[in-house]
Motif scaffolding. Structure first.
Motif, PDB file in Angstrom:
ATOM      1  N   ALA A   1     -30.896  39.328  -6.956  1.00  0.00           N
ATOM      2  CA  ALA A   1     -30.161  40.475  -7.491  1.00  0.00           C
ATOM      3  C   ALA A   1     -30.991  41.224  -8.533  1.00  0.00           C
ATOM      4  N   THR A   2     -31.719  40.485  -9.371  1.00  0.00           N
ATOM      5  CA  THR A   2     -32.536  41.125 -10.403  1.00  0.00           C
ATOM      6  C   THR A   2     -33.687  41.907  -9.791  1.00  0.00           C
ATOM      7  N   VAL A   3     -34.349  41.308  -8.801  1.00  0.00           N
ATOM      8  CA  VAL A   3     -35.467  41.990  -8.148  1.00  0.00           C
ATOM      9  C   VAL A   3     -34.981  43.222  -7.392  1.00  0.00           C
ATOM     10  N   LEU A   4     -33.828  43.105  -6.752  1.00  0.00           N
ATOM     11  CA  LEU A   4     -33.283  44.261  -6.036  1.00  0.00           C
ATOM     12  C   LEU A   4     -32.990  45.405  -7.006  1.00  0.00           C
ATOM     13  N   GLU A   5     -32.489  45.094  -8.180  1.00  0.00           N
ATOM     14  CA  GLU A   5     -32.221  46.136  -9.162  1.00  0.00           C
ATOM     15  C   GLU A   5     -33.518  46.836  -9.578  1.00  0.00           C
ATOM     16  N   GLN A   6     -34.582  46.079  -9.761  1.00  0.00           N
ATOM     17  CA  GLN A   6     -35.878  46.675 -10.092  1.00  0.00           C
ATOM     18  C   GLN A   6     -36.360  47.584  -8.962  1.00  0.00           C
ATOM     19  N   ALA A   7     -36.215  47.100  -7.727  1.00  0.00           N
ATOM     20  CA  ALA A   7     -36.680  47.880  -6.578  1.00  0.00           C
ATOM     21  C   ALA A   7     -35.861  49.149  -6.414  1.00  0.00           C
ATOM     22  N   ARG A   8     -34.554  49.071  -6.636  1.00  0.00           N
ATOM     23  CA  ARG A   8     -33.711  50.264  -6.520  1.00  0.00           C
ATOM     24  C   ARG A   8     -34.102  51.313  -7.557  1.00  0.00           C
ATOM     25  N   GLU A   9     -34.403  50.874  -8.750  1.00  0.00           N
ATOM     26  CA  GLU A   9     -34.819  51.829  -9.771  1.00  0.00           C
ATOM     27  C   GLU A   9     -36.121  52.508  -9.366  1.00  0.00           C
ATOM     28  N   ALA A  10     -37.069  51.726  -8.839  1.00  0.00           N
ATOM     29  CA  ALA A  10     -38.350  52.295  -8.414  1.00  0.00           C
ATOM     30  C   ALA A  10     -38.186  53.218  -7.215  1.00  0.00           C
ATOM     31  N   ALA A  11     -37.169  52.961  -6.374  1.00  0.00           N
ATOM     32  CA  ALA A  11     -36.960  53.755  -5.158  1.00  0.00           C
ATOM     33  C   ALA A  11     -36.394  55.133  -5.435  1.00  0.00           C
ATOM     34  N   GLN A  12     -35.923  55.367  -6.643  1.00  0.00           N
ATOM     35  CA  GLN A  12     -35.477  56.699  -7.067  1.00  0.00           C
ATOM     36  C   GLN A  12     -34.454  57.301  -6.099  1.00  0.00           C
ATOM     37  N   GLY A  13     -33.425  56.522  -5.820  1.00  0.00           N
ATOM     38  CA  GLY A  13     -32.332  57.010  -4.996  1.00  0.00           C
ATOM     39  C   GLY A  13     -32.461  56.731  -3.512  1.00  0.00           C
ATOM     40  N   LYS A  14     -33.656  56.400  -3.047  1.00  0.00           N
ATOM     41  CA  LYS A  14     -33.836  56.067  -1.634  1.00  0.00           C
ATOM     42  C   LYS A  14     -33.476  54.592  -1.395  1.00  0.00           C
ATOM     43  N   ASP A  15     -33.485  54.191  -0.122  1.00  0.00           N
ATOM     44  CA  ASP A  15     -33.178  52.810   0.233  1.00  0.00           C
ATOM     45  C   ASP A  15     -34.349  51.887  -0.078  1.00  0.00           C
ATOM     46  N   VAL A  16     -34.048  50.586  -0.077  1.00  0.00           N
ATOM     47  CA  VAL A  16     -35.054  49.548  -0.278  1.00  0.00           C
ATOM     48  C   VAL A  16     -35.184  48.753   1.016  1.00  0.00           C
ATOM     49  N   ARG A  17     -36.430  48.548   1.458  1.00  0.00           N
ATOM     50  CA  ARG A  17     -36.681  47.728   2.633  1.00  0.00           C
ATOM     51  C   ARG A  17     -36.925  46.281   2.208  1.00  0.00           C
ATOM     52  N   LEU A  18     -36.284  45.350   2.894  1.00  0.00           N
ATOM     53  CA  LEU A  18     -36.550  43.926   2.711  1.00  0.00           C
ATOM     54  C   LEU A  18     -37.490  43.507   3.827  1.00  0.00           C
ATOM     55  N   GLY A  19     -38.761  43.335   3.483  1.00  0.00           N
ATOM     56  CA  GLY A  19     -39.781  43.195   4.504  1.00  0.00           C
ATOM     57  C   GLY A  19     -39.977  41.802   5.062  1.00  0.00           C
ATOM     58  N   GLY A  20     -39.459  40.785   4.404  1.00  0.00           N
ATOM     59  CA  GLY A  20     -39.673  39.424   4.884  1.00  0.00           C
ATOM     60  C   GLY A  20     -40.597  38.659   3.974  1.00  0.00           C
ATOM     61  N   GLY A  21     -41.049  37.491   4.386  1.00  0.00           N
ATOM     62  CA  GLY A  21     -40.759  36.846   5.649  1.00  0.00           C
ATOM     63  C   GLY A  21     -39.361  36.246   5.754  1.00  0.00           C
ATOM     64  N   VAL A  22     -39.281  35.281   6.661  1.00  0.00           N
ATOM     65  CA  VAL A  22     -37.996  34.691   6.992  1.00  0.00           C
ATOM     66  C   VAL A  22     -37.306  34.120   5.756  1.00  0.00           C
ATOM     67  N   THR A  23     -38.036  33.342   4.961  1.00  0.00           N
ATOM     68  CA  THR A  23     -37.432  32.690   3.795  1.00  0.00           C
ATOM     69  C   THR A  23     -36.870  33.719   2.824  1.00  0.00           C
ATOM     70  N   THR A  24     -37.586  34.807   2.616  1.00  0.00           N
ATOM     71  CA  THR A  24     -37.116  35.856   1.707  1.00  0.00           C
ATOM     72  C   THR A  24     -35.864  36.531   2.251  1.00  0.00           C
ATOM     73  N   ILE A  25     -35.826  36.832   3.534  1.00  0.00           N
ATOM     74  CA  ILE A  25     -34.628  37.443   4.118  1.00  0.00           C
ATOM     75  C   ILE A  25     -33.444  36.503   3.976  1.00  0.00           C
ATOM     76  N   ARG A  26     -33.656  35.196   4.222  1.00  0.00           N
ATOM     77  CA  ARG A  26     -32.567  34.241   4.084  1.00  0.00           C
ATOM     78  C   ARG A  26     -32.053  34.198   2.646  1.00  0.00           C
ATOM     79  N   GLN A  27     -32.948  34.280   1.670  1.00  0.00           N
ATOM     80  CA  GLN A  27     -32.522  34.269   0.269  1.00  0.00           C
ATOM     81  C   GLN A  27     -31.597  35.436  -0.036  1.00  0.00           C
ATOM     82  N   PHE A  28     -31.946  36.613   0.450  1.00  0.00           N
ATOM     83  CA  PHE A  28     -31.131  37.792   0.165  1.00  0.00           C
ATOM     84  C   PHE A  28     -29.845  37.794   0.987  1.00  0.00           C
ATOM     85  N   LEU A  29     -29.885  37.230   2.191  1.00  0.00           N
ATOM     86  CA  LEU A  29     -28.646  37.058   2.954  1.00  0.00           C
ATOM     87  C   LEU A  29     -27.717  36.081   2.244  1.00  0.00           C
TER      88      LEU A  29
END
Length: 214
Positions: free
Chosen positions: A133-161
């Motif tokens: 959640a903290t990293v996503l908040e940082q990424a959203r701020e950097a994205a300046q209103g655009k979406d954030v891509r979760l690029g992987g790998g598998v373990t990272t996608i599972r963590q966010f799911l």
């Protein structure tokens, strides 16, 4: 409009495996040949690493062409940046992505071992230690209103799911069975408690699984 966290063009085998084991510098996907999972994308006209003219049009090409649309930042696991483990021993080596990485946005690399940010062309890699959640908040701020891509790998996608932070997923399921490796799911039905699913078959043989939040 809300900024979405999106998984795009993520490839798995028919038995749900998205990467192999025993990753090394020479084998980013471990024992798995990535060509078996990504041949569909590499054959398209819009594949960003294409060096010759041509390539297919149609459904598969739509997904490769759509990859950068409305993306303002990316989150990836450390293993997608490189194979080093533990404290960073070599700051001279700058990852697998070369001098012109395909992201063209800020990229947040999850790691327990921070290092200074690294800029290559128009991509800046930030090495961050934090919960999803903290990293996503940082990424959203950097994205300046655009979406954030979760690029992987598998373990990272599972963590966010597991943290219930993913809004949409596009997973390309290739008609190959790998047997062992890092598994995204036992079945795509595993996600149906939280997501709608539409499966669109392609002439290339892959099935595009499109998930969006209920």
């Amino acid at each position: 409009m809300a900024q979405l966290l999106r998984v795009q063009n993520f490839g798995v085998s028919s038995d749900g495996i998205g990467a192999g084991e025993d990753q090394t510098l020479e084998r980013p996907f471990g024992h798995v040949d990535p060509g078996r999972l990504f041949a569909w994308a590499g054959a398209t006209a819009s594949w960003p690493m294409r060096t010759d003219p041509g390539g297919s049009r149609g459904l598969d090409d739509y997904f490769t062409r759509d990859f950068p649309r409305n993306i303002g930042a990316e989150i990836m696991g450390r293993n997608k940046f490189g194979p080093q483990r533990g404290p960073w021993q070599d700051h001279e080596w700058q990852g697998w992505w070369g001098d012109e990485p395909p992201f063209h946005t800020p990229v947040f690399v999850l790691t327990h071992h921070k290092r200074p940010s690294l800029t290559l062309s128009d991509t800046t890699f930030h090495f961050v230690d934090g919960d999803p959640a903290t990293v996503l908040e940082q990424a959203r701020e950097a994205a300046q209103g655009k979406d954030v891509r979760l690029g992987g790998g598998v373990t990272t996608i599972r963590q966010f799911l597991d943290a219930d932070l993913v809004d949409t997923l596009h997973v390309a399921v290739s008609p190959v069975k790998l047997g062992s490796g890092v598994r995204l799911w036992d079945s795509p039905d595993d996600l149906l408690d939280r997501f709608h699913l539409e499966v669109v078959p392609s002439p290339s043989g892959v099935s595009h699984h499109l998930f969006w939040r209920k």
